[in-house]
Structure formats: structure tokens, C-alpha cells
Design a protein around this motif. Structure first.
Motif, PDB file in Angstrom:
ATOM      1  N   THR A  34      40.959  41.230  40.827  1.00 56.08           N
ATOM      2  CA  THR A  34      40.019  41.933  39.945  1.00 56.08           C
ATOM      3  C   THR A  34      38.924  40.999  39.460  1.00 56.08           C
ATOM      4  N   LEU A  35      39.296  39.795  39.050  1.00 53.00           N
ATOM      5  CA  LEU A  35      38.294  38.829  38.597  1.00 53.00           C
ATOM      6  C   LEU A  35      37.322  38.479  39.720  1.00 53.00           C
ATOM      7  N   GLN A  36      37.836  38.351  40.939  1.00 56.44           N
ATOM      8  CA  GLN A  36      36.968  38.051  42.072  1.00 56.44           C
ATOM      9  C   GLN A  36      36.023  39.218  42.367  1.00 56.44           C
ATOM     10  N   LEU A  37      36.546  40.440  42.319  1.00 54.95           N
ATOM     11  CA  LEU A  37      35.731  41.616  42.635  1.00 54.95           C
ATOM     12  C   LEU A  37      34.607  41.804  41.625  1.00 54.95           C
ATOM     13  N   SER A  38      34.825  41.359  40.380  1.00 55.00           N
ATOM     14  CA  SER A  38      33.785  41.515  39.357  1.00 55.00           C
ATOM     15  C   SER A  38      32.589  40.611  39.595  1.00 55.00           C
ATOM     16  N   LEU A  39      32.732  39.639  40.486  1.00 51.79           N
ATOM     17  CA  LEU A  39      31.635  38.712  40.773  1.00 51.79           C
ATOM     18  C   LEU A  39      30.827  39.132  42.002  1.00 51.79           C
ATOM     19  N   PHE A  40      31.155  40.299  42.560  1.00 52.52           N
ATOM     20  CA  PHE A  40      30.475  40.759  43.759  1.00 52.52           C
ATOM     21  C   PHE A  40      29.849  42.127  43.504  1.00 52.52           C
ATOM     22  N   ARG A  41      28.957  42.522  44.392  1.00 51.48           N
ATOM     23  CA  ARG A  41      28.339  43.841  44.339  1.00 51.48           C
ATOM     24  C   ARG A  41      28.117  44.312  45.774  1.00 51.48           C
ATOM     25  N   GLU A  42      28.277  45.615  45.966  1.00 50.93           N
ATOM     26  CA  GLU A  42      28.106  46.167  47.310  1.00 50.93           C
ATOM     27  C   GLU A  42      26.625  46.414  47.592  1.00 50.93           C
ATOM     28  N   VAL A  43      26.132  45.762  48.644  1.00 54.41           N
ATOM     29  CA  VAL A  43      24.750  45.924  49.081  1.00 54.41           C
ATOM     30  C   VAL A  43      24.763  46.215  50.578  1.00 54.41           C
ATOM     31  N   ASP A  44      24.246  47.368  50.952  1.00 56.36           N
ATOM     32  CA  ASP A  44      24.247  47.776  52.365  1.00 56.36           C
ATOM     33  C   ASP A  44      25.651  47.721  52.949  1.00 56.36           C
ATOM     34  N   GLN A  45      26.608  48.258  52.175  1.00 58.55           N
ATOM     35  CA  GLN A  45      28.009  48.350  52.591  1.00 58.55           C
ATOM     36  C   GLN A  45      28.632  46.986  52.828  1.00 58.55           C
ATOM     37  N   GLN A  46      28.088  45.963  52.193  1.00 61.05           N
ATOM     38  CA  GLN A  46      28.668  44.623  52.258  1.00 61.05           C
ATOM     39  C   GLN A  46      28.790  44.051  50.847  1.00 61.05           C
ATOM     40  N   GLN A  47      29.864  43.293  50.624  1.00 62.15           N
ATOM     41  CA  GLN A  47      30.086  42.665  49.335  1.00 62.15           C
ATOM     42  C   GLN A  47      29.274  41.377  49.239  1.00 62.15           C
ATOM     43  N   VAL A  48      28.362  41.350  48.260  1.00 61.34           N
ATOM     44  CA  VAL A  48      27.468  40.197  48.081  1.00 61.34           C
ATOM     45  C   VAL A  48      27.799  39.531  46.748  1.00 61.34           C
ATOM     46  N   PHE A  49      27.924  38.215  46.772  1.00 63.19           N
ATOM     47  CA  PHE A  49      28.235  37.471  45.548  1.00 63.19           C
ATOM     48  C   PHE A  49      27.029  37.500  44.614  1.00 63.19           C
ATOM     49  N   VAL A  50      27.248  37.924  43.357  1.00 59.19           N
ATOM     50  CA  VAL A  50      26.157  38.012  42.373  1.00 59.19           C
ATOM     51  C   VAL A  50      26.487  37.234  41.099  1.00 59.19           C
ATOM     52  N   GLY A  51      27.580  36.480  41.106  1.00 54.66           N
ATOM     53  CA  GLY A  51      27.940  35.704  39.922  1.00 54.66           C
ATOM     54  C   GLY A  51      28.276  36.599  38.736  1.00 54.66           C
ATOM     55  N   PHE A  52      27.669  36.290  37.601  1.00 59.27           N
ATOM     56  CA  PHE A  52      27.947  37.045  36.375  1.00 59.27           C
ATOM     57  C   PHE A  52      26.924  38.158  36.132  1.00 59.27           C
ATOM     58  N   ASP A  53      26.223  38.557  37.188  1.00 62.30           N
ATOM     59  CA  ASP A  53      25.194  39.573  37.022  1.00 62.30           C
ATOM     60  C   ASP A  53      25.781  40.916  36.611  1.00 62.30           C
ATOM     61  N   ASN A  54      26.979  41.233  37.088  1.00 59.84           N
ATOM     62  CA  ASN A  54      27.622  42.488  36.684  1.00 59.84           C
ATOM     63  C   ASN A  54      27.920  42.512  35.187  1.00 59.84           C
ATOM     64  N   PHE A  55      28.281  41.367  34.641  1.00 58.09           N
ATOM     65  CA  PHE A  55      28.545  41.288  33.199  1.00 58.09           C
ATOM     66  C   PHE A  55      27.239  41.458  32.414  1.00 58.09           C
ATOM     67  N   ARG A  56      26.155  40.893  32.942  1.00 60.25           N
ATOM     68  CA  ARG A  56      24.859  41.055  32.277  1.00 60.25           C
ATOM     69  C   ARG A  56      24.442  42.521  32.259  1.00 60.25           C
ATOM     70  N   ILE A  57      24.688  43.220  33.354  1.00 56.30           N
ATOM     71  CA  ILE A  57      24.362  44.641  33.419  1.00 56.30           C
ATOM     72  C   ILE A  57      25.230  45.432  32.450  1.00 56.30           C
ATOM     73  N   LEU A  58      26.514  45.096  32.402  1.00 52.37           N
ATOM     74  CA  LEU A  58      27.431  45.820  31.524  1.00 52.37           C
ATOM     75  C   LEU A  58      27.052  45.661  30.063  1.00 52.37           C
ATOM     76  N   PHE A  59      26.621  44.466  29.676  1.00 50.89           N
ATOM     77  CA  PHE A  59      26.307  44.202  28.277  1.00 50.89           C
ATOM     78  C   PHE A  59      24.873  44.580  27.898  1.00 50.89           C
ATOM     79  N   GLY A  60      23.947  44.550  28.866  1.00 50.01           N
ATOM     80  CA  GLY A  60      22.549  44.707  28.517  1.00 50.01           C
ATOM     81  C   GLY A  60      21.830  45.899  29.087  1.00 50.01           C
TER      82      GLY A  60
END
Length: 309
Positions: free
Chosen positions: A37-63
Motif C-alpha cells: 500500500t505504501l508503495q502504491l501511494s507513490l505511483f500514479r497510472e499514466v497511459d495504463q502504466q504505473q509511473v513513480f510520482v513521489g509524494f505528489d499524491n499526498f500533495r493532491i490529497l491535502f491541497g
């Protein structure tokens, strides 16, 4: 053979053998999914591929208002859910335990059983039963209040945004009040009679004895109950889901982190599931619980005085 070899302690390999099954099961069910789960939170699906985005998902969730409004609403509701339990459930559990530990009370076994029975009931049964009880159409709550002349106080509490979450919190208190009661009851029974007899010889009896003698002795148990309440409430999901559904109505008034996670991860109705953002929410829940437990273990538990008898 030297003397050191003769006195060498044998390797207790059987301990590892006995622990291995539990460790393997715990690792497969808890540890590996947690890191996944912690690993999956650091990725985002782009063009049906998992791309590493770091803490960008947390920034989106909070902001990002598309996510942050729902997240902060769920976090606030979860905090209020926890506060109700701390202010109502645990003090009442201590009160019931103190009353039931009195040797002068008759039928104490019946009272303990009656208070503890809701704890073993299914969330589905509890949620469905209370929806029937509080229903303004066919529920028995209006008639019960009418019988004592208080029908004017009745309202569709589960259908009002200002009352729904508090009502569900009190239902949860009713279901689980038996746990703090039994833990405190066991702690009170463990106090030696010699301590209480010495207090009586000094003229400390009744409520004064509870506040001055018994309460300081059961503070470690109260601390354990408090942290268990914190962990359980911030992992809550079942009762809200069974009574209000995944949308946690009315108008997300009962939405907590658990239901928000469910809708985000698996999707619901027109909302498409997003495992990456769902994992981000789950990671935040884990970090909140970890922070609360750490504060208790290293900041509070070390300050509690424990008495050995």
C-alpha cells in the motif's frame, strides 16, 4: 572438552519453530500488504502504466479541492467520532466497572453480561436494528419517547446532517462499552484487599477511596483502553457502511476515513476506483494511527506509575 563448552547454553531452536507459523501468517496478511500500500501511494497510472510520482499524491490529497474537501471532512468526522467515544464510552465504562466491582451489588453477573453482550453482535445486526429503532415511520423510538411524555424531542436523527454522526457515535458507544468496562473491572479486582483495608483504616472510604486509591492504580489500564479506542475509531468503517452506506449520508455528514477510502479505492456508483489515491488515503490513516500510538508509548506510558503487589 573445555569447561566453557560444557557450560554453553543450548540453542533453543524450538522457539523459532513455534513462532514461525504466526510470523509467516502475520507477514503475509499484514506486513506485505502494508508495504504494498505504501508503495502504491507513490505511483500514479499514466497511459495504463504505473509511473513513480513521489509524494505528489499526498500533495493532491491535502491541497487539491477535488480531494482535499472530502479528505478534511472525513478526518474531522473521524476525530469527532473518536472524541465521543473518549468522552462517553470510556468514562461510562469506568463508572460501570466501579459499580459492578462493589461486593454489595446484587445480580452483578447479570449486569456485566447484559452490558457486554452487544460487543459480540455483528455490525450488520447492530446497524440494521438501530435503523429500525430510530426510523420515524416504523421505529419504536417515537412510541417509547411518547410513553414518557418526550415525543417532542424525537427527530430523524440518522437523516439530519447535524445529528447523524453523533447518533452513530453513540450507537457505537452502546455496542462497545462492554470492553472498557471489563478491562477496568479486571484491573479493580486485581487491587489487593490489604491496600483497600489500609485505606479504610485511614478513613478513606466510598468515592474518596475510588479517587485517591483505586483510580491511580488503574491509570495504566485506562491508558491502554484510550489507545485501543483511538486505533479502533480511526480504523472504523463497518457501522457507518451498514447504516448509511458507502456515501455516508446525509450529504457526507457521516463520512469518515474508512468510507472515504472505500469509495476512492474500489469506486462507487459514478465514481471510478483509483487504487493509487486509495492507497494514499490508507497510508495517511496508517501514519495518523502510528503517530497516536507512538505519542502514547513514548510520551504517556513511560510517565504512568505502575505498582507491583
Amino acid at each position: 572438552m573445555s569447561a566453557s563448552e560444557k557450560t554453553k547454553r543450548p540453542v533453543r531452536w524450538h522457539i523459532a519453530v513455534f513462532l514461525a507459523p504466526a510470523v509467516l501468517v502475520y507477514t503475509a496478511i499484514m506486513i506485505l500488504p502494508l508495504f504494498g500500500t505504501l508503495q502504491l501511494s507513490l505511483f500514479r497510472e499514466v497511459d495504463q502504466q504505473q509511473v513513480f510520482v513521489g509524494f505528489d499524491n499526498f500533495r493532491i490529497l491535502f491541497g487539491d479541492p477535488r480531494w482535499s474537501d472530502s479528505f478534511w471532512n472525513a478526518l474531522f468526522n473521524n476525530t469527532w467520532f473518536f472524541i465521543i467515544h473518549m468522552l462517553v464510552q470510556n468514562p461510562l465504562g469506568i463508572l460501570f466497572a466501579a459499580l459492578l466491582s462493589s461486593p454489595k451489588l446484587r445480580f452483578s453477573v447479570f449486569y456485566r453480561t447484559a452490558i457486554f453482550v452487544p460487543t459480540i453482535l455483528s455490525f450488520v445486526i447492530v446497524g440494521f436494528a438501530w435503523k429500525l429503532i430510530l426510523s420515524p415511520l416504523w421505529g419504536i423510538a417515537p412510541d417509547m419517547l411518547s410513553a414518557v411524555g418526550l415525543k417532542s424531542l424525537f427527530a430523524p436523527w440518522l437523516g439530519k446532517t447535524e445529528y447523524a454522526l453523533t447518533t452513530l457515535s453513540l450507537i457505537s458507544v452502546w455496542q462497545f462499552i462492554g470492553i472498557p468496562m471489563m478491562l477496568i473491572y479486571a484491573a479493580l479486582l486485581s487491587i489487593p484487599d490489604e491496600v483497600l483495608e489500609a485505606a479504610e483504616c485511614d478513613g478513606i472510604t466510598g468515592m474518596s477511596q475510588f479517587w485517591k486509591i483505586k483510580l491511580p492504580l488503574i491509570l495504566p489500564s485506562i491508558g491502554i483502553i484510550s489507545i485501543l479506542t483511538f486505533v479502533g475509531n480511526f480504523n472504523a468503517f463497518d457501522l457507518i457502511y451498514t447504516t448509511q452506506g458507502a456515501l455516508a449520508g446525509p450529504n457526507y455528514a457521516t463520512d469518515i476515513l474508512g468510507t472515504f477510502l472505500y469509495r476512492t479505492f474500489f469506486g462507487f456508483q459514478l465514481q471510478v476506483g483509483d487504487p493509487n489515491m486509495g492507497s494514499t488515503i490508507a497510508s495517511v490513516m496508517f501514519l495518523i494511527i502510528l503517530a497516536g500510538v507512538s505519542i502514547y508509548l513514548f510520551g504517556i506510558q513511560t510517565r504512568l506509575r505502575r505498582y507491583q503487589f
